[in-house]
Motif scaffolding. Structure first.
Motif, PDB file in Angstrom:
ATOM      1  N   ARG A  87      -9.426  -0.846 -11.507  1.00 58.17           N
ATOM      2  CA  ARG A  87      -9.259  -1.482 -12.915  1.00 58.17           C
ATOM      3  C   ARG A  87     -10.192  -1.209 -13.806  1.00 58.17           C
ATOM      4  O   ARG A  87     -11.332  -1.421 -13.875  1.00 58.17           O
ATOM      5  CB  ARG A  87      -8.957  -2.958 -12.531  1.00 58.17           C
ATOM      6  N   HIS A 117      -6.045  -0.833 -17.814  1.00 55.54           N
ATOM      7  CA  HIS A 117      -5.532   0.587 -16.977  1.00 55.54           C
ATOM      8  C   HIS A 117      -5.568  -0.143 -15.456  1.00 55.54           C
ATOM      9  O   HIS A 117      -6.755  -0.427 -14.813  1.00 55.54           O
ATOM     10  CB  HIS A 117      -6.535   1.731 -17.202  1.00 55.54           C
ATOM     11  N   GLU A 155      -4.905   1.778 -11.522  1.00 56.34           N
ATOM     12  CA  GLU A 155      -4.557   2.754 -10.591  1.00 56.34           C
ATOM     13  C   GLU A 155      -4.526   2.462  -8.811  1.00 56.34           C
ATOM     14  O   GLU A 155      -5.373   1.825  -8.684  1.00 56.34           O
ATOM     15  CB  GLU A 155      -5.714   3.863 -10.621  1.00 56.34           C
TER      16      GLU A 155
END
Length: 511
Positions: A91, A95, A97
């Protein structure tokens, strides 16, 4: 009309994960266990296990990990039902992932008895052991690094060597079993935030073994290696929001989600007893001396975290990022690092310390990493020696100012003092010396000089020579007086307002 519950993460789900979720780049069915990890918490799953997952995808080999916990949490409740699989989230602000890590092939709970852990650690299949057991797991004296022979678990284990419950006792018994059976060598790699962590681990294990006798200490010296390592990635404790987030974003359940920042680093001393995972092929660095790297990281990044945690709580702020968003605290910690901490550091190969300060402070601003100040404040008595007291000792040795670093030390004191009933039990704390400091607070009342003197007399934390240093005692006592007032941030403001050259004019006496 009811909706079917989302499927739980497991081997059967791997092939049907959303395309946005990365998955292991190798066949887990072929993966065999070759190493063990003691202390499978969030950090291990977001750091060493990820490096190992990278290595297996690049160069597949027999380096599957057996995860062992001798303290909570119980792995059987989280990783067990998922066959060791879990989601690692990265993080950075907005954003996110997601990636499923597959390097943990089996998990073992050993809270009730050491036998399951001993079975794994003594197996000839296991050639490498890594550890993240927190500073207090080593049962050492923070000020000296020696095995704490008065620690209740050590006292128990020396009297009951076949049924140990401490990390040193369990490792010594496992090595004893290896010596008595197959005799295969073993590398034990500490990944905890302790300076010279490999030396500390070797010292506590070999000291325990010497007490056992029967030639164990000599066998360990010839057949075991204890390299040091520096590990770095900010990984908060996982929350229910992390678990819920995976289900909401990706459509499956995972009871072992872990979330961290993008940055990661692993520096490992090249001192091995046998075959070694080639983590250097996937971003780790093998070096002859870890010391400069660990001093830089512990004194800068960890020193900033510790400082912000205590002062942040005193300022009423919940997270590190909240403290970094506060102009006063961010200015204070930057000046502390630049003016007082950096001058204590030796050159670090391939790294610019000043740039590292700015990079570290930038990482601490990451609003997606909800690192609670109270979590970072945990076990501060085990951390402040390397993060704050050692740089203070270096500064005093050169007759330099410690005005800012002393505020941080006083912040740790104030945090524990204010948790005592004398100060209204403002928050619960977790620290091995919390009870002792609460007793000092009860006895001293609001007599700040007596409070400071009582805490400085704890020689397991404060080296007596440092505690006796007049400049150090006065600086800490003055800062503590202000931090225990109704306006604790006034002390921080005064420290920031004083020009650096004025602070450097303060008289000092070498500790």
């Amino acid at each position: 009309m009811s909706t079917a519950a989302p499927e739980t993460l497991g081997p059967a789900l791997l092939g049907r994960l959303p395309a946005t979720v990365q998955r292991p780049g190798y066949d887990r069915a072929l993966l065999k266990a070759g190493m063990a990890h003691l202390g499978v918490g969030a950090f291990h799953r977001c750091h060493q296990a990820e490096y190992t997952d990278d290595l297996l995808a690049r160069t597949f080999g027999r380096w599957g990990v057996v995860g062992i916990n001798i303290r909570p949490p119980a792995l059987a409740d989280t990783l067990g039902p998922q066959d060791g699989l879990y989601t690692r989230l990265i993080r950075q602000d907005s954003h996110v992932e997601a990636r499923v890590i597959g390097s943990i092939v089996r998990v073992v709970d050993s809270q009730a008895t050491a036998m399951p852990a001993l079975e794994v650690l003594s197996s000839p299949d296991i050639e490498f052991v890594t550890l993240t057991v927190t500073e207090k797991g080593y049962c050492h004296v923070p000020a000296s690094g020696a095995l704490d022979l008065d620690h209740p678990d050590i006292v128990h284990d020396l009297a009951n060597a076949l049924t140990p419950r401490s990390v040193p006792g369990i490792l010594a018994r496992a090595l004893e079993q290896r010596m008595a059976t197959h005799g295969r060598p073993l590398t034990l790699l500490s990944c905890d935030n302790i300076p010279a962590n490999g030396t500390i681990l070797e010292n506590v294990v070999r000291t325990f073994a010497e007490r056992r006798g029967n030639g164990l200490a000599g066998w360990i010296a010839a057949n075991a290696a204890f390299p040091s390592a520096m590990v770095d990635r900010i990984v908060p404790a996982s929350t229910q929001a992390d678990l819920d987030g995976v289900e909401q974003l990706f459509g499956y359940r995972d009871g072992a989600v872990v979330a961290g920042e993008p940055f990661r680093q692993w520096v490992i001393e090249q001192k091995f007893a046998g075959r070694t995972p080639r983590w250097d092929l996937v971003g780790a660095t093998f070096v002859d001396d870890v010391t400069p790297f660990e001093h830089l990281k512990m004194r800068v990044l960890n020193g900033a975290q510790t400082t912000l945690s205590y002062l942040g709580v005193l300022a009423g702020l919940e997270h590190t990022s909240d403290a970094m968003a506060d102009p006063l605290l961010s200015a204070f910690v930057r000046r502390m690092l630049v003016e007082e901490t950096l001058p204590t550091l030796k050159p670090v190969p391939g790294m610019d310390p000043s740039a590292y300060v700015e990079q570290s402070l930038g990482r601490l601003k990451n609003t997606a990493i909800r690192h609670r100040n109270h979590q970072i404040a945990t076990d501060g008595s085990q951390k402040i020696v390397q993060r704050l007291l050692n740089p203070i000792r270096d500064r005093l040795g050169e007759a330099k100012s410690i005005a800012l670093l002393s505020v941080s030390v006083a912040g740790w004191m104030a945090y524990l003092i204010q948790a005592s009933s004398r100060f209204g039990r403002r928050w619960p704390v977790s620290d091995p010396y919390a009870g002792k400091i609460a007793g000092i607070a009860e006895a001293s009342g609001r007599d700040v000089p007596a409070l400071a003197a009582g805490i400085l007399a704890i020689d397991a934390i404060f080296d007596p020579a440092l505690a006796a240093n007049d400049m150090f005692r006065k600086a800490v006592t003055s800062a503590l007086d202000g931090l225990l007032s109704d306006d604790p941030m006034a002390t921080v403001r005064r420290a920031c307002a004083q020009p650096a050259d004025e602070r450097l004019k303060q008289p000092a006496r070498s500790a």
